[in-house]
Design a protein around this motif. Structure first.
Motif, PDB file in Angstrom:
ATOM      1  N   LEU A   1     -12.381   5.400  -1.778  1.00 16.56           N
ATOM      2  CA  LEU A   1     -11.131   5.748  -2.356  1.00 16.56           C
ATOM      3  C   LEU A   1     -10.514   4.923  -3.324  1.00 16.56           C
ATOM      4  O   LEU A   1      -9.526   5.409  -4.007  1.00 16.56           O
ATOM      5  N   THR A   2     -10.861   3.855  -3.846  1.00 21.82           N
ATOM      6  CA  THR A   2     -10.505   3.247  -4.730  1.00 21.82           C
ATOM      7  C   THR A   2     -11.495   3.428  -5.978  1.00 21.82           C
ATOM      8  O   THR A   2     -11.238   2.573  -7.035  1.00 21.82           O
TER       9      THR A   2
ATOM     10  N   TYR B   1      -4.060   9.621  -9.272  1.00 19.14           N
ATOM     11  CA  TYR B   1      -3.292   8.511  -8.780  1.00 19.14           C
ATOM     12  C   TYR B   1      -3.986   7.226  -9.161  1.00 19.14           C
ATOM     13  O   TYR B   1      -3.160   6.075  -9.349  1.00 19.14           O
ATOM     14  N   LEU B   2      -5.177   7.185  -8.894  1.00 17.35           N
ATOM     15  CA  LEU B   2      -5.922   5.823  -9.166  1.00 17.35           C
ATOM     16  C   LEU B   2      -5.493   5.390 -10.675  1.00 17.35           C
ATOM     17  O   LEU B   2      -5.140   4.176 -10.712  1.00 17.35           O
TER      18      LEU B   2
ATOM     19  N   PHE C   1      -8.642  10.189   2.811  1.00 15.52           N
ATOM     20  CA  PHE C   1      -9.791  10.352   3.532  1.00 15.52           C
ATOM     21  C   PHE C   1      -9.823  11.380   4.460  1.00 15.52           C
ATOM     22  O   PHE C   1     -11.157  11.875   4.819  1.00 15.52           O
TER      23      PHE C   1
ATOM     24  N   LYS D   1     -14.296   2.957   3.584  1.00 19.00           N
ATOM     25  CA  LYS D   1     -13.451   4.187   3.314  1.00 19.00           C
ATOM     26  C   LYS D   1     -12.676   3.837   1.949  1.00 19.00           C
ATOM     27  O   LYS D   1     -12.341   4.352   1.214  1.00 19.00           O
ATOM     28  N   ASN D   2     -12.099   2.364   2.043  1.00 21.20           N
ATOM     29  CA  ASN D   2     -11.090   2.089   1.110  1.00 21.20           C
ATOM     30  C   ASN D   2     -11.949   1.750  -0.339  1.00 21.20           C
ATOM     31  O   ASN D   2     -11.216   2.406  -1.301  1.00 21.20           O
TER      32      ASN D   2
ATOM     33  N   ARG E   1      -8.803  14.289  -9.304  1.00 20.48           N
ATOM     34  CA  ARG E   1      -9.062  13.543  -8.194  1.00 20.48           C
ATOM     35  C   ARG E   1      -8.555  11.982  -8.400  1.00 20.48           C
ATOM     36  O   ARG E   1      -8.103  11.536  -7.423  1.00 20.48           O
TER      37      ARG E   1
ATOM     38  N   HIS F   1      -4.600   4.765  -2.029  1.00 26.54           N
ATOM     39  CA  HIS F   1      -5.260   4.800  -0.858  1.00 26.54           C
ATOM     40  C   HIS F   1      -5.139   3.498   0.135  1.00 26.54           C
ATOM     41  O   HIS F   1      -4.636   3.373   1.049  1.00 26.54           O
TER      42      HIS F   1
ATOM     43  N   GLU G   1      -6.488  19.030  -5.673  1.00 28.18           N
ATOM     44  CA  GLU G   1      -7.374  18.304  -5.966  1.00 28.18           C
ATOM     45  C   GLU G   1      -6.962  16.824  -5.898  1.00 28.18           C
ATOM     46  O   GLU G   1      -7.923  16.023  -5.543  1.00 28.18           O
ATOM     47  N   SER G   2      -5.955  16.371  -6.350  1.00 28.17           N
ATOM     48  CA  SER G   2      -5.689  14.941  -6.343  1.00 28.17           C
ATOM     49  C   SER G   2      -5.367  14.603  -4.861  1.00 28.17           C
ATOM     50  O   SER G   2      -5.750  13.584  -4.458  1.00 28.17           O
TER      51      SER G   2
ATOM     52  N   PHE H   1     -17.146  12.416   2.390  1.00 34.68           N
ATOM     53  CA  PHE H   1     -15.725  12.403   1.901  1.00 34.68           C
ATOM     54  C   PHE H   1     -15.665  12.040   0.314  1.00 34.68           C
ATOM     55  O   PHE H   1     -14.699  12.392  -0.272  1.00 34.68           O
TER      56      PHE H   1
ATOM     57  N   ALA I   1     -19.212   8.836   5.646  1.00 35.76           N
ATOM     58  CA  ALA I   1     -18.516   8.519   4.539  1.00 35.76           C
ATOM     59  C   ALA I   1     -18.888   9.172   3.364  1.00 35.76           C
ATOM     60  O   ALA I   1     -17.993   9.733   2.547  1.00 35.76           O
TER      61      ALA I   1
END
Lengths: 557, 622
Positions: B42-43, B6-7, A92, B38-39, B3, A514, A85-86, B87, B84
C-alpha cells in the motif's frame, strides 16, 4: 501468571494455543477481560466538507485489526461512507468488489475474517442519530473515533461516554503525522501495572517479621560451614545475618544512609571466601549487589498514599466499586502494621534447592497471612452494608495485595480542546517550550478540526477541505487563543512551526498514508489493550507521532 | 480521485516513482513480515520478493493476519503472497518457500534488490543476511520485536554500523554434570528432559547432536564415563518401544536405577541433599483416580501422581507417533525422529511431566506446563500492535534510503512506557574493529576436484596477496587453518566443507600492523562452462588482486579470539601442532579440538544451548 483459566476457556486448548504468545503479557485474566469487551469504532461522520471528502478511516480499521487479532469479544463499525477508488489504494481491508458498497459493511466483513471468535456488526447511520437510543452506547467498553469529526458529534459522544464511564480514544492520521488522545473515566485505577520486576522486590530485610528473623538467626556460625554450604547460603539470609551483627554495634539500627550502607557492604564482602578457583562466592556477590536496594525501611509510595487519602477510599458507600473496598481494607492493614501486605515473591538466588524452597515458603506463608487479614477486613466492610453487596472474589483481593505497592490511579481528562479549556491552553504552552517539541503537530490537528467544523456549520455550499481562507482564519484564531493569556510562549518561531505543521495537513488534503495509519493503529490499539485488560499504565492523555523524524511524544494536555 | 492519489500527494511524484520502480526483498513472513508486506503493497512498491522457510502454526494467528485457520501447516511465504496479492493486483509478488541460506540465494542475487528487509526470528539468519547485504552492497533494514519492545536499524556497507558491529548476547549454557547429575533449579530438569531424555528416546542421541558443554569433562572423567553408559542403556530400552512395559522400563531406568546410582556416589551428596528415587509400582497404585485429561490444565502445578500419569500418557502418544512415521518411511530413507517443539503438545507434555518428576527427585520446585513451555521453548511474547509499529517504522526508514537521505535515517526503538514510546537515534558509523563489516572482500574461483587448502594458502594468500606466516582461515565448520594447524593443507577445499557461494574468513595474526580481516567468497568453477580455461588454470584463482588495508590502531586490543563470531567453543578441524607437542603456553584458551573433518559430527564441543535461535540482542517474533 499462575492463575487458572476461567472455566469457559479450559475446554479445547486450541484457544490457549492460539493466544499463547499474548497470554504471556496479560495472563488469563487479561484475556478474559478482552473477550468480555465490545468496541465501538466511529470511523467517519459523513463528509467533512461540501465536496464529499470523507475521512478515509484507515487508522480506525488498522486499530480494530489489532484488537480483533488478540480476540476482543466483538465490535461495531459506524461509518456512513461508501467505498471509493481512493479508499482501495489506502485501506487493506477493502477489495476490488467493495467499490461503491457501504464501507462499514465491507470493512466489518473483512475484519471478521481475521478471527472467527470475534463477533462484528456495522451501521451506516451517523453516530449522533444512533446516540438518541440510550441503550446503544452502554453495550461498549471502549469507543474509538477517527477524526476529524464535527464538534457537535464528538461532544455528544464524549459526554455520553464520560457519564457511562466508557473510555474514548480520538485519533487523527494525516500525511506523515498522527496524534491521538485518551479520555478515561474520572477515576481509573490500575491494579496490575506490571512494573519492572527489578523494582518490585520487597524482601523486608529492614522490617523482618518473626519467622524471617528466625530463619536469619539459624545462620549462626558461617565459619563452621564447609565450602559448599558456605557458598550456598541464600543471600537473603546472609544479609539478615550480617544485619544482626551490624545492629549490635549501631544501637539496634540498620544502615540508613549511603555511607553506612557502603560500610555494611564492605562488611558483607569481607565475609566471602576467596581461597577458591573463582576467587569469590556467587551468593556473597548477590548479597553485596543487593545491599543498596534491599535495606531501605518500608515506606509508602506516593501513588498508593494518594489512593488511601481519596474520599472514595475514606468514605465507602454501599455501591462503592470493589477497588475502593479493598483499598480501604489495605489502608486499615497499613495503619495497623505500617507496611503493605507482603507480595510474597522471592527472586532466584544461589542456594541449595531445599533451602531456597523453605525460604520461599516463609515469604509465601507471610503473604498468605497478610492476605487473610485484608480479606477479613473486606468481609467486615461488606457485612456493614448488609445484604446490599455481594462478596468480592478472593482472587481480586489477592491480586490487589500482590500489587499494592505499585497501584496507579489515573484521573481521566477530556479529549483536549485548545479553544475551550484554559488548562489545555496552559499545558500546550508548556509543551511548546520543550526543545524540538512535537506539540505544533497536535495544534495543527486541532486547527484541522476547527476547519472541518467551520466548513460543516457555516461554509459555502462549495467549500472544500483545501479552502485557504478557512485554514488561514482558523490557524490565526487558534494561535490567537494560545497567545491571549501570555503572548511570550508563542513567538514567531513557534508560530512558524505550527503553520508548517498545518502545511502537511493541507498539502495532503487530510488524506492518510497507509503506512503511518498502520503504525498509528498499532500505537492506539496498544493503549486500547491496556484500557480493556486494565493492565499496564495507559497513556495520559495525548500521543503525537512524527513520521518524518520517526519519533513520538506523550503530553498531558 | 484515483487509487494512488493519497500516496502521490504525500510522497510527491519523484519518490512515488522511485518506490514503484524499486525491487525489494522481504526475508521472513511472520509477525513483522505480514505487516511489512501489507505496508509495502500500500506504499506502492513495484516488486516484492518474499522468502520464508516456515509453515503456519496455530499460535501465529493472533498477529500474523494474512493467515487463517485453514492455512495451518502451509508455507508462510506462499500463503502471504496469495492472500496479499488479492488486495493489490498490480504489484509483482514473488514467493519462495525456502531457506535464505540456500546457495541459490547468492551474493549476485542479493545485489539485484534495491532494499532488503529482515523480519527474522533468529540470530543465525540475521547474521547471514547482514553479511550477504554487506557483500552485495545492498541497504538492509533490520528489525525485531519482543513483547512490547521493538527495534529497527538501517544498515549500509561503509556508512553505518552493521548487525555484527556490536557483540550479541550469548545464549545461556549449563555444564553436563549440572544437567545430568546435580540439578538444583527447575531449568536444569527442563533442559534434561528436553535435550537429553526426549532425544535419547525419540530423536538423535546426545553423541550425535553435539548438545552438551564438555569443557569440564576432563575434571569429571569418571562420572562422564558413567553417564555414557547410562545413555547407552537407555538406547537399548529404546528398542522395546511399543511393548507394553516400555513406559515402566523407561521410568525405572531414569527415575529409579540412574538415581540410585547417583545416590550411591556419597562424595556428591556431602553438602547437597541426596536425590530420592521414585517407585513405579507405588505411583501406579496412587494414580488410579487421575485422568489423562489433567494434561490439558496447563496453569496448575501438577502433583507427582499427575506428573506420572502425564508422563505415561505422553510417552505413549510419542511412541505411537514414531511408529506411524516409521511405517510410512521406506528402509532406505533416513530413519524418522521426533524433536521438541514448544507448540507440539505431545513433546511439551512429555518434557513438562519428565522435568517435574526429576524435580521431585531432587527436591526442586515443580512448575506448571505453561511456565515450562516458556522456559523450554524460550518463548518470546508477541502481539500484533508491536509488529504493526515496527513494520511501519521499517517502511519509513526505507523511504529515507530510497531518497538517498541516509543522514536522516534512524535507529528506532519501541518501548512500553516512558515519555516517548518511539525513540530514535542517529545511525552510527561502522565499528572499525567489526569482524564482519570492516573487512576486505574478494572472490576466489576454485576447481572443486583439484583445489587444496595449500593452493589457497600458498598461491593466493602468500604469493599473490603477500600474507606472512601468522594467519588463520575459518569457515562455517570452524578454523580450518592456522600456523599450528597444518594437517589440513593437503586436503581439498571440498573436503573441508567449502562449497559454492560459501565464505572463508582470513584473519591476519601478525603482531605488527596486521591487515583487516579478508572475507573470500568462493565460486566453484563449472568446468563444462569453461572448457578452454581448465588446462592451464590453477586450481585456485583470485578474481583480482586487491589492496587489503591494515587494521586501525585502536586503543582497545583487537578482538582476536572473538573474530568471526568465534567463541572459545568453536570446533577446530585437524590436530594442532603445538598442542600435540604439549606446548600450551601461547595464551590460547585451550578447548576441545576436533580431529575429524566430517562436517557436523564432532564429539560435541558446543555448549547446551537453550534455544540457539534466540541469542541476539534483538529478540524475535516467530
Amino acid at each position: 501468571m499462575t492463575d487458572s483459566f476461567p472455566s469457559a476457556l479450559t475446554g479445547p486448548s486450541s484457544k490457549e494455543r492460539k493466544y499463547d504468545r499474548q497470554l504471556r503479557l496479560w495472563a488469563a485474566s487479561g484475556q478474559q477481560a478482552l473477550e468480555e469487551s465490545r468496541v465501538l469504532l466511529v470511523n467517519s461522520d459523513g463528509p467533512i466538507d461540501k465536496q464529499k471528502t470523507t475521512v478515509s478511516g484507515v487508522v480506525g480499521v488498522e486499530t480494530l485489526k489489532n484488537l480483533v487479532l488478540p480476540g476482543i469479544g466483538g465490535f461495531t463499525i459506524v461509518d456512513p461512507a461508501s467505498v471509493t477508488e481512493s479508499d482501495l489504494g489506502v485501506n487493506f481491508f477493502l477489495e476490488e468488489q467493495s467499490l461503491g458498497k457501504s464501507r462499514a459493511e465491507e470493512t466489518c466483513r473483512l475484519l471478521k475474517e481475521l478471527n472467527p471468535d470475534v463477533e462484528g456488526t456495522f451501521s451506516t447511520t451517523p453516530i449522533a442519530e444512533l446516540l438518541q437510543d440510550t441503550k446503544f452506547l452502554p453495550a461498549f467498553r471502549l469507543v474509538l473515533v477517527s477524526g476529524p469529526v464535527k464538534c457537535s458529534s464528538l461532544d455528544l459522544l464524549c459526554n455520553a461516554s464520560r457519564e457511562l464511564g466508557i473510555p474514548v480514544l480520538y485519533t487523527h492520521s494525516v500525511g506523515f503525522y498522527s496524534t491521538f488522545s485518551l479520555q478515561l473515566p474520572a477515576e481509573f485505577p490500575i491494579v496490575e501495572t506490571h512494573p519492572d520486576p527489578e523494582t518490585t522486590q520487597d524482601l523486608r530485610l529492614a522490617n523482618p517479621w518473626p519467622e524471617l528473623l528466625e530463619a536469619g538467626a539459624r545462620v549462626r556460625d558461617l565459619d563452621t560451614l564447609d565450602d559448599h554450604q558456605h557458598g550456598h547460603v541464600p543471600y537473603v539470609l546472609l544479609l539478615l545475618h550480617y544485619l544482626e551483627q551490624w545492629k549490635e554495634t549501631h544501637e539496634g539500627n540498620v544502615p540508613s544512609n549511603y555511607k553506612e550502607k557502603t560500610e555494611f557492604r564492605e562488611m558483607v564482602r569481607a565475609g566471602a571466601r576467596t581461597n577458591n578457583p573463582e576467587g569469590g562466592e556467587e551468593n556473597f556477590d548477590e548479597a553485596v549487589a543487593a545491599v543498596l536496594k534491599s535495606l531501605n525501611p518500608f515506606s509508602l509510595r506516593s501513588n498508593i498514599r494518594e489512593v488511601f487519602e481519596m474520599e472514595e477510599c475514606q468514605k465507602l458507600r454501599a455501591d462503592s466499586a470493589s477497588f475502593w473496598v479493598i483499598a480501604s481494607a489495605v489502608n486499615a492493614f497499613y495503619q495497623m502494621h505500617r507496611v503493605l501486605p507482603l507480595p510474597g515473591s522471592l527472586p532466584d538466588m544461589k542456594a541449595q534447592s531445599a533451602d531456597y524452597i523453605s525460604l520461599q515458603n516463609i515469604y509465601k506463608s507471610k503473604a498468605r497471612k497478610d492476605l487473610e487479614e485484608v480479606t477479613e477486613t473486606v468481609r467486615r466492610i461488606e457485612g456493614s452494608f448488609g445484604a446490599k453487596r455481594s462478596p468480592i472474589p478472593e482472587k481480586e483481593i489477592e491480586v490487589f495485595c500482590k500489587n499494592a505497592a505499585h497501584i496507579k490511579l489515573i484521573r481521566g481528562r477530556n479529549i483536549p480542546r485548545i479553544d475551550r479549556d484554559v488548562t489545555v491552553q496552559s499545558s500546550v504552552r508548556m509543551a511548546l517550550g520543550i526543545p524540538e517539541s512535537l506539540a505544533p503537530i497536535s495544534i495543527a490537528f486541532q486547527i484541522l478540526d476547527a476547519v472541518v467544523d467551520q466548513l460543516q456549520e457555516t461554509g459555502s455550499t462549495v467549500a472544500s477541505i483545501d479552502d485557504n481562507e478557512t485554514w488561514d482564519k482558523q490557524t490565526q484564531r487558534i494561535i490567537g487563543v494560545l497567545k491571549a493569556e501570555d503572548p511570550e510562549y508563542v513567538d514567531e518561531e513557534v508560530e512558524e512551526q505550527i503553520k508548517n505543521a498545518t502545511q502537511e495537513l493541507r498539502r495532503t488534503k487530510a488524506g492518510e498514508l497507509h503506512n503511518i495509519s498502520s503504525l498509528t493503529g498499532g500505537l492506539v490499539a496498544q493503549e486500547a489493550l491496556k484500557v480493556l485488560t486494565r493492565q499496564y499504565v495507559p497513556l495520559d492523555n495525548t500521543c503525537i507521532f512524527d513520521g518524518v523524524k520517526s519519533r513520538s511524544e506523550m503530553h498531558r494536555l | 480521485m484515483t487509487r494512488e492519489s493519497y500516496l502521490k500527494r504525500s510522497l510527491g511524484t519523484t519518490l512515488s516513482r522511485r518506490i514503484k520502480e524499486s525491487r525489494v526483498l522481504l526475508v521472513g513472513a511472520g509477525g513483522i513480515g505480514c505487516e511489512l508486506l501489507k505496508n509495502l503493497l500500500l506504499t506502492g512498491f513495484g516488486e516484492i520478493h518474499i522468502i520464508d522457510l516456515d509453515t503456519i502454526d496455530l499460535s501465529n494467528l493472533n498477529r500474523q493476519f494474512l493467515f487463517r485457520h485453514e492455512h495451518i501447516k502451509k508455507s508462510k511465504a506462499l500463503v502471504a503472497k496469495e492472500v496479499a496479492q488479492k488486495f493489490q493486483p498490480s504489484t509483482k509478488l514473488e514467493a519462495y518457500h525456502a531457506n535464505i541460506k540456500d546457495a541459490q540465494f547468492n551474493v549476485d542475487w542479493f545485489a539485484t534488490f534495491d532494499i532488503v528487509f529482515n523480519a527474522l526470528d533468529n540470530l543465525d539468519a540475521r547474521r547471514h543476511v547482514n553479511r550477504m547485504c554487506l557483500a552485495a552492497g545492498v541497504p538492509l533494514i533490520e528489525s525485531g520485536t519482543t513483547g512490547f519492545n521493538g527495534q529497527v536499524q538501517v544498515i549500509k556497507k561503509g556508512d553505518t554500523e552493521c548487525y555484527d558491529c556490536n557483540s550479541k548476547e550469548v545464549p545461556t549454557t549449563f555444564p553436563v554434570c549440572t544437567i545430568r547429575s546435580t540439578p538444583s533449579q527447575p531449568i536444569h530438569c527442563i533442559v534434561w528432559a528436553k535435550s537429553y531424555l526426549l532425544p535419547e528416546l525419540f530423536g538423535t542421541s546426545e553423541d550425535e547432536t553435539q548438545d552438551f558443554d564438555h569443557s569440564e569433562d576432563a575434571e569429571n572423567a569418571a562420572e562422564i564415563e558413567n553417564l555414557r553408559k547410562e545413555a547407552q542403556a537407555l538406547k537399548d530400552i529404546r528398542g522395546s518401544m511399543g511393548s507394553e512395559d516400555f513406559a515402566e522400563k523407561v521410568f525405572n531406568k531414569v527415575f529409579m536405577t540412574d538415581i540410585e546410582r547417583l545416590r550411591g556416589m556419597e562424595d556428591m551428596w556431602k553438602s547437597r541433599q541426596p536425590p530420592e528415587p521414585l517407585d513405579f509400582a507405588t505411583l501406579q497404585e496412587q494414580s488410579g483416580s487421575v485422568d489423562n485429561t489433567i494434561s490439558l490444565n496447563d496453569q496448575k502445578v501438577w502433583n507427582v501422581t499427575e506428573d506420572f500419569v502425564v508422563f505415561k500418557d505422553s510417552l505413549n502418544r510419542l511412541s505411537r507417533r514414531l511408529k506411524d512415521l516409521k511405517e510410512k518411511t521406506s528402509e532406505k530413507d533416513v530413519s524418522p525422529i521426533l524433536v521438541f517443539d514448544k507448540d507440539d503438545v505431545d513433546t511439551l507434555d512429555f518434557v513438562a511431566a519428565s522435568a517435574n518428576l526429576r524435580s521431585a527427585i531432587f527436591k526442586i520446585e515443580p512448575k506448571s506446563k505453561f511456565d515450562i513451555k516458556q522456559m523450554a521453548g524460550n518463548i518470546i511474547p508477541a502481539i500484533a500492535t508491536t509488529n504493526a509499529m515496527t513494520a511501519g517504522l521499517c517502511v519509513l526508514q526505507a523511504l529515507k534510503v530510497l531518497k538517498d537521505d541516509l543522514a536522516n535515517a534512524k535507529m528506532v526503538f519501541l518501548e512500553r512506557s516512558g515519555v516517548r514510546a518511539i525513540n530514535s537515534d542517529s545511525l552510527k558509523a561502522p565499528n572499525p574493529n567489526c569482524p564482519v563489516c570492516s573487512v576486505a572482500q574478494g572472490r576466489v574461483f576454485i576447481d572443486p576436484t583439484r583445489a587444496t587448502l595449500n593452493d589457497l594458502v600458498r598461491d593466493v594468500l602468500r604469493l599473490q596477496l603477500g600474507y606472512g606466516e601468522e594467519f588463520s582461515l575459518s569457515n562455517e565448520i570452524g578454523t580450518i587453518y592456522d600456523p599450528d594447524l597444518e594437517d589440513n593443507l593437503p586436503k581439498t577445499l571440498s573436503e573441508l566443507g567449502v562449497k559454492d557461494e560459501s565464505f572463508i574468513t582470513v584473519v591476519d595474526e601478525e603482531d605488527e600492523n596486521p591487515r583487516v580481516n579478508l572475507e573470500l567468497v568462493i565460486r566453484v568453477s563449472q568446468k563444462l562452462d569453461e572448457p578452454a580455461a581448465t588446462e592451464e588454470k590453477k586450481p585456485v584463482t583470485l578474481e583480482r588482486v586487491m589492496d587489503i588495508p591494515r587494521k586501525p590502531k585502536a586503543a582497545t586490543p583487537p578482538p582476536t579470539e572473538q573474530v568471526n563470531g568465534t567463541t572459545a567453543h568453536e570446533p577446530v578441524t585437524g590436530k594442532r601442532k603445538r598442542e600435540a607437542e604439549g606446548e600450551l603456553s601461547n595464551g590460547y584458551e585451550r578447548v576441545k579440538r576436533v580431529a575429524s573433518v566430517a562436517v557436523g559430527s564432532g564429539d560435541g564441543a558446543d555448549p547446551i544451548v537453550l534455544d540457539e535461535a534466540d541469542g541476539g540482542a534483538i529478540l524475535i517474533d516467530d
